[in-house]
Design a protein around this motif. Sequence first.
Motif, mmCIF file in Angstrom:
data_model
loop_
_atom_site.group_PDB
_atom_site.id
_atom_site.type_symbol
_atom_site.label_atom_id
_atom_site.label_comp_id
_atom_site.label_asym_id
_atom_site.label_seq_id
_atom_site.Cartn_x
_atom_site.Cartn_y
_atom_site.Cartn_z
ATOM 1 N N THR A 39 1.136 -1.218 0.124
ATOM 2 C CA THR A 39 0.055 -0.022 -0.115
ATOM 3 C C THR A 39 0.892 1.272 0.024
ATOM 4 N N LEU A 40 0.542 2.344 -0.564
ATOM 5 C CA LEU A 40 1.045 3.557 -0.427
ATOM 6 C C LEU A 40 0.412 4.385 0.453
ATOM 7 N N ASP A 41 -0.586 3.972 1.385
ATOM 8 C CA ASP A 41 -1.442 4.677 2.340
ATOM 9 C C ASP A 41 -0.772 4.563 3.655
ATOM 10 N N GLU A 42 0.078 5.398 4.042
ATOM 11 C CA GLU A 42 0.885 5.449 5.248
ATOM 12 C C GLU A 42 -0.120 5.192 6.592
ATOM 13 N N ASP A 43 -1.330 5.781 6.445
ATOM 14 C CA ASP A 43 -2.446 5.694 7.773
ATOM 15 C C ASP A 43 -2.709 4.012 7.607
ATOM 16 N N TRP A 44 -2.960 3.583 6.887
ATOM 17 C CA TRP A 44 -3.409 2.215 6.828
ATOM 18 C C TRP A 44 -2.373 1.179 7.288
ATOM 19 N N LYS A 45 -1.131 1.671 6.643
ATOM 20 C CA LYS A 45 0.250 0.937 7.155
ATOM 21 C C LYS A 45 0.255 0.744 8.401
ATOM 22 N N ARG A 46 0.127 1.999 9.223
ATOM 23 C CA ARG A 46 0.200 1.988 10.896
ATOM 24 C C ARG A 46 -0.828 1.283 11.331
ATOM 25 N N VAL A 47 -2.025 1.191 10.948
ATOM 26 C CA VAL A 47 -3.082 0.286 11.453
ATOM 27 C C VAL A 47 -2.543 -1.160 11.169
ATOM 28 N N VAL A 48 -2.244 -1.799 10.168
ATOM 29 C CA VAL A 48 -2.091 -3.281 9.984
ATOM 30 C C VAL A 48 -0.399 -3.720 10.370
ATOM 31 N N GLU A 49 0.140 -2.684 10.096
ATOM 32 C CA GLU A 49 1.741 -2.948 10.387
ATOM 33 C C GLU A 49 2.196 -1.844 11.510
ATOM 34 N N PRO A 50 1.752 -2.016 12.468
ATOM 35 C CA PRO A 50 2.204 -0.973 13.566
ATOM 36 C C PRO A 50 3.420 -0.536 13.996
ATOM 37 N N ASN A 51 4.481 -1.465 13.764
ATOM 38 C CA ASN A 51 5.896 -1.364 14.194
ATOM 39 C C ASN A 51 6.656 -1.465 12.966
ATOM 40 N N SER A 52 6.154 -1.507 11.915
ATOM 41 C CA SER A 52 7.245 -1.756 10.749
ATOM 42 C C SER A 52 7.721 -0.241 10.259
ATOM 43 N N PRO A 53 8.689 -0.517 9.485
ATOM 44 C CA PRO A 53 9.290 0.765 8.946
ATOM 45 C C PRO A 53 8.365 1.489 7.892
ATOM 46 N N SER A 54 8.308 2.766 7.972
ATOM 47 C CA SER A 54 7.350 3.333 7.116
ATOM 48 C C SER A 54 7.525 2.972 5.463
ATOM 49 N N ILE A 55 6.561 3.508 4.733
ATOM 50 C CA ILE A 55 6.477 3.322 3.191
ATOM 51 C C ILE A 55 7.597 4.132 2.575
ATOM 52 N N GLU A 56 7.816 5.230 3.261
ATOM 53 C CA GLU A 56 8.961 6.167 2.607
ATOM 54 C C GLU A 56 10.430 5.352 2.799
ATOM 55 N N ARG A 57 10.585 4.866 3.891
ATOM 56 C CA ARG A 57 11.976 4.175 4.145
ATOM 57 C C ARG A 57 12.002 2.897 3.614
ATOM 58 N N ARG A 58 10.872 2.046 3.084
ATOM 59 C CA ARG A 58 11.149 1.305 2.080
ATOM 60 C C ARG A 58 11.383 1.712 0.657
ATOM 61 N N ILE A 59 10.779 2.654 0.335
ATOM 62 C CA ILE A 59 11.033 2.996 -1.032
ATOM 63 C C ILE A 59 12.578 3.331 -1.030
ATOM 64 N N TYR A 60 12.728 4.310 -0.084
ATOM 65 C CA TYR A 60 14.351 4.489 -0.040
ATOM 66 C C TYR A 60 15.328 3.412 0.035
ATOM 67 N N THR A 61 14.877 2.332 0.797
ATOM 68 C CA THR A 61 15.689 1.163 0.764
ATOM 69 C C THR A 61 15.806 0.349 -0.739
ATOM 70 N N ILE A 62 14.813 0.658 -1.316
ATOM 71 C CA ILE A 62 14.680 -0.122 -2.907
ATOM 72 C C ILE A 62 15.541 0.842 -3.784
ATOM 73 N N GLU A 63 15.408 2.095 -3.670
ATOM 74 C CA GLU A 63 16.222 3.051 -4.364
ATOM 75 C C GLU A 63 17.844 2.767 -4.028
ATOM 76 N N ARG A 64 18.157 2.479 -2.776
ATOM 77 C CA ARG A 64 19.530 2.393 -2.551
ATOM 78 C C ARG A 64 20.237 1.017 -3.018
ATOM 79 N N LEU A 65 19.233 -0.095 -2.900
ATOM 80 C CA LEU A 65 19.796 -1.304 -3.514
ATOM 81 C C LEU A 65 20.074 -1.321 -4.841
ATOM 82 N N LYS A 66 19.020 -0.830 -5.323
ATOM 83 C CA LYS A 66 19.080 -0.816 -6.680
ATOM 84 C C LYS A 66 20.361 0.175 -7.293
ATOM 85 N N GLN A 67 20.665 1.173 -6.615
ATOM 86 C CA GLN A 67 21.802 1.907 -7.048
ATOM 87 C C GLN A 67 23.082 1.119 -6.907
#
Length: 281
Positions: free
Chosen positions: A143-171
């Motif tokens: 999902t790209l909905d950070e509010d929903w992410k916080r409900v169903v994945e309360p302690n997981s890294p944010s969507i923004e951090r995951r996107i950054y992770t993908i970017e760094r790995l691809k780099q």
Amino acid sequence: MVIKEITCKTAISKCGFPSGGWAINPYVGCAHGCLYCYARFMKRFTKHTEGWGEFVDIRVNMPEVLKKEIKREKYKNGNINIGTVTDPYQPLEEKYEITRKILEILSEYPYPLSILTKSDLVLRDIDLIKKFKNIDVNITLNTLDEDWKRVVEPNSPSIERRIYTIERLKQENIKVYVMMGPFWPFFSDAEELIKTFKVLGIEEIYTESFNTRGGTFSEIERLMSQHYPNLLPRMKEILFDKENFNNFYSLVKENLLELAKQYNIKINIYFGRGHAKFHSL
């Protein structure tokens, strides 16, 4: 959070994924506390009375066990998956470095390897990951909905951090797959997700339907009644009525296959009640 240090007798087990192979899980339980996690069945094999996401056992001797076990001939066949019923880069990994030690051992062998995680902590180990000739990192992003992410994945890294992770790995020219699962009614926007993956340079994604077994919906229902009361009745109709479930995911499948063709991304779809069927474009 109840944290225990335990020992294990074996480090590698058969992987229950449709693709088969082998599984390595450095931890029992997961501090990310994702409400929908299929791995909550692991509680049956522990003495924990705490809820899923409220305990973690650290398999402190796993690197030593793995070092002996990995020499066996049978592990030459099939992919090795790290993190099939836990996140190998959950917060405790920063202290214990069990996953890092596992990678150090496996780097001496030519076996294909997949790392499954939601965490940007995987970036710490880029130096080791780059030593492998056949490795991929599979990031869950459904999902790209950070509010929903916080409900169903309360302690997981944010969507923004995951996107950054993908970017760094691809780099770093590391192969990255995305797990777009479970695919949610209302909260998984197929086109926006696939457009995002295309921009990130993702070439292959996986997705699955929501698994209602094992009490995975009870906490979701409780929190939806607080945060999304208007959507809850329809969510239950889709997920728990066989006809509605099949209709919903059939339409989603058609849409995903069309989007995959449009954006030139390979997609692997596991939709169904029980053992899902496999589709690939």
